[in-house]
Design a protein around this motif. Structure first.
Motif, PDB file in Angstrom:
ATOM      1  N   VAL A 138      39.581  46.187  35.035  1.00 28.54           N
ATOM      2  CA  VAL A 138      39.100  46.391  36.403  1.00 28.54           C
ATOM      3  C   VAL A 138      39.226  47.883  36.712  1.00 28.54           C
ATOM      4  CG1 VAL A 138      39.471  45.889  38.849  1.00 28.54           C
ATOM      5  CG2 VAL A 138      39.768  44.073  37.149  1.00 28.54           C
TER       6      VAL A 138
ATOM      7  N   TYR B 194      38.079  48.552  41.921  1.00 30.76           N
ATOM      8  CA  TYR B 194      38.045  47.089  41.810  1.00 30.76           C
ATOM      9  C   TYR B 194      36.722  46.543  41.281  1.00 30.76           C
ATOM     10  CZ  TYR B 194      42.374  47.021  44.612  1.00 30.76           C
ATOM     11  OH  TYR B 194      43.654  47.209  45.083  1.00 30.76           O
TER      12      TYR B 194
ATOM     13  N   LEU C  18      39.340  40.953  45.316  1.00 32.68           N
ATOM     14  CA  LEU C  18      40.544  41.632  44.843  1.00 32.68           C
ATOM     15  C   LEU C  18      41.238  42.374  45.977  1.00 32.68           C
ATOM     16  CD1 LEU C  18      39.421  42.993  41.356  1.00 32.68           C
ATOM     17  CD2 LEU C  18      40.579  40.861  41.934  1.00 32.68           C
TER      18      LEU C  18
ATOM     19  N   TRP D  85      45.105  42.250  46.601  1.00 29.19           N
ATOM     20  CA  TRP D  85      45.827  43.446  46.161  1.00 29.19           C
ATOM     21  C   TRP D  85      45.938  44.526  47.234  1.00 29.19           C
ATOM     22  CZ3 TRP D  85      42.984  44.234  40.809  1.00 29.19           C
ATOM     23  CH2 TRP D  85      43.344  43.185  39.950  1.00 29.19           C
TER      24      TRP D  85
ATOM     25  N   LEU E  50      41.746  36.060  37.293  1.00 28.45           N
ATOM     26  CA  LEU E  50      40.677  36.690  38.072  1.00 28.45           C
ATOM     27  C   LEU E  50      39.739  35.631  38.647  1.00 28.45           C
ATOM     28  CD1 LEU E  50      38.719  39.889  37.386  1.00 28.45           C
ATOM     29  CD2 LEU E  50      37.431  37.788  37.712  1.00 28.45           C
TER      30      LEU E  50
ATOM     31  N   LEU F 291      41.329  34.157  41.608  1.00 27.20           N
ATOM     32  CA  LEU F 291      41.234  35.027  42.779  1.00 27.20           C
ATOM     33  C   LEU F 291      39.863  34.904  43.431  1.00 27.20           C
ATOM     34  CD1 LEU F 291      42.929  38.289  41.410  1.00 27.20           C
ATOM     35  CD2 LEU F 291      43.948  36.539  42.843  1.00 27.20           C
TER      36      LEU F 291
END
Length: 387
Positions: free
Chosen positions: A115, A119, A133, A137, A152, A155
């Motif tokens: 990544v 992002y 993300l 994050w 991922l 997410l």
């Protein structure tokens, strides 16, 4: 002094050294061995490398990486696990099931993706996942990252749930709760309905304080406020849960009735009604995000029962929402937690039951089907024991 985030180093296709921050919301350590991988890697080789603990840093097409992950999942699922002996009890079946889940997660978690610092994902046909993300994050910190493709995708899936929301009929025909990543989603509506339909305690006034212990998405606080409670104090240790609850209560226009506090279990003072929906299974979480489901050594349940008498007004009532799945699996008996209650000066004065309707309850292929099909979720009414 802050801890330095773990990092990974490798050489790219142009033989240039690369380094990136290792990220894992599940708390998984970075793989010790790393090997670049692309569309030329076949699934059998990838499976062998992953079983050996080698991280496969993908540098090919994003959709091909997803197909590889699916191929690895098929290999994991069809390969019989080496067990010491077949499970003879539901408790053994549960622990074997958990071990199998952990091994599956370890293997599938070794397909890794890079990544960029902003992002974006530097792979062919990669989707734009920057918002997903950022929700988890925070703002980009200027460092490239590496994480497992499986995480991922989780997410991204959580981002879609957050956008779409989960319908909660108890809050109104169009009402939805929007869960954040890592915050338990109210997809099992039976426990929400129990709180929505339980009669108020005798003598209860909507102006009296109400505590919601472990607020999560805020769904139970919202139900209590929707029913008329004007002074709900909702607590949680997790800042992400508190942010999630705040956003949901604001969206539902109920935030004026609910005060959020970051604390372990109880806020100061006493309440006429205390509601708690602790994790139902006394087992060790395999990752931080499983704390909403697994309560090691029944820590939260015991803490709630031990502190309840101090925080419950003399004529007040507590509603403990608990599934009997732990009892059916042989992980904790009903007598055990009720003994903890008695030792803390708390008595059971009634309960209301609901039968779960989730898909696993009717799935005969689930290894825990016998327990899940018999499961009952209860709202236990508790009060201070008579002196």
């Amino acid at each position: 002094m802050t801890d330095t985030p773990p990092s990974l180093s490798w050489t790219d296709a142009q033989d240039l050294p690369q380094q990136a921050r290792w990220r894992s919301e599940a708390g998984v350590p970075a793989p010790r061995r790393l090997q670049p991988a692309d569309d030329t890697l076949n699934a059998d080789t990838a499976y062998r490398l992953a079983c050996e603990g080698t991280g496969l840093l993908w540098q090919g097409d994003f959709h091909n990486a997803r197909q590889l992950l699916q191929a690895l999942a098929r290999r994991v699922d069809r390969k019989p696990r080496k067990l010491k002996a077949p499970a003879t009890t539901l408790s053994e079946a549960f622990h074997q099931h958990r071990q199998g889940q952990a091994q599956r997660a370890r293997v599938l978690g070794l397909v890794l993706v890079p990544v960029n610092a902003d992002y974006s994902v530097p792979l062919r046909r990669a989707p734009d996942i920057r918002q997903a993300l950022q929700e988890v994050w925070g703002e980009p910190d200027g460092q490239p990252s590496v994480l497992s493709l499986r995480e991922l995708l989780g997410l991204v899936g959580a981002h879609e749930w957050r956008k779409k929301g989960v319908p909660v009929p108890a809050l109104g025909p169009e009402a939805r709760i929007h869960p954040y990543y890592g915050v338990f989603s109210p997809v099992r509506g039976e426990y929400v309905d129990l709180v929505a339909k339980a009669p108020w305690p005798a003598g209860f006034s909507p102006d009296q304080p109400v505590f919601d212990i472990g607020v999560g998405t805020g769904v139970l606080s919202a139900v209590l406020a929707k029913r008329g409670a004007r002074q709900v104090v909702a607590t949680d240790q997790d800042p992400r849960a508190l942010a999630c609850a705040g956003a949901n209560l604001n969206r539902l226009k109920l935030s004026a009735q609910v005060q959020l506090q970051q604390t372990d279990l109880f806020p100061p003072g006493q309440a006429a009604l205390v509601v708690c929906n602790p994790p139902w299974l006394p087992a060790r979480p395999s990752s931080p995000i499983e704390h909403a489901v697994y309560d090691p050594d029944s820590r939260m349940l015991r803490g709630f029962l031990q502190g309840l008498a101090e925080h419950l007004s003399p004529e007040g009532e507590a509603w403990l929402i608990l599934s009997d799945l732990a009892e059916l699996l042989g992980l904790r008996s009903r007598e055990q937690w009720q003994t903890w209650a008695q030792e803390a000066g708390i008595e059971v004065v009634g309960r209301r039951d609901a039968k779960p309707q989730h898909p696993k309850a009717s799935d005969p292929t689930d290894p825990l089907h016998k327990a899940r099909s018999a499961e009952v979720t209860s709202l236990w009414r508790l009060r201070r024991a008579a002196a």
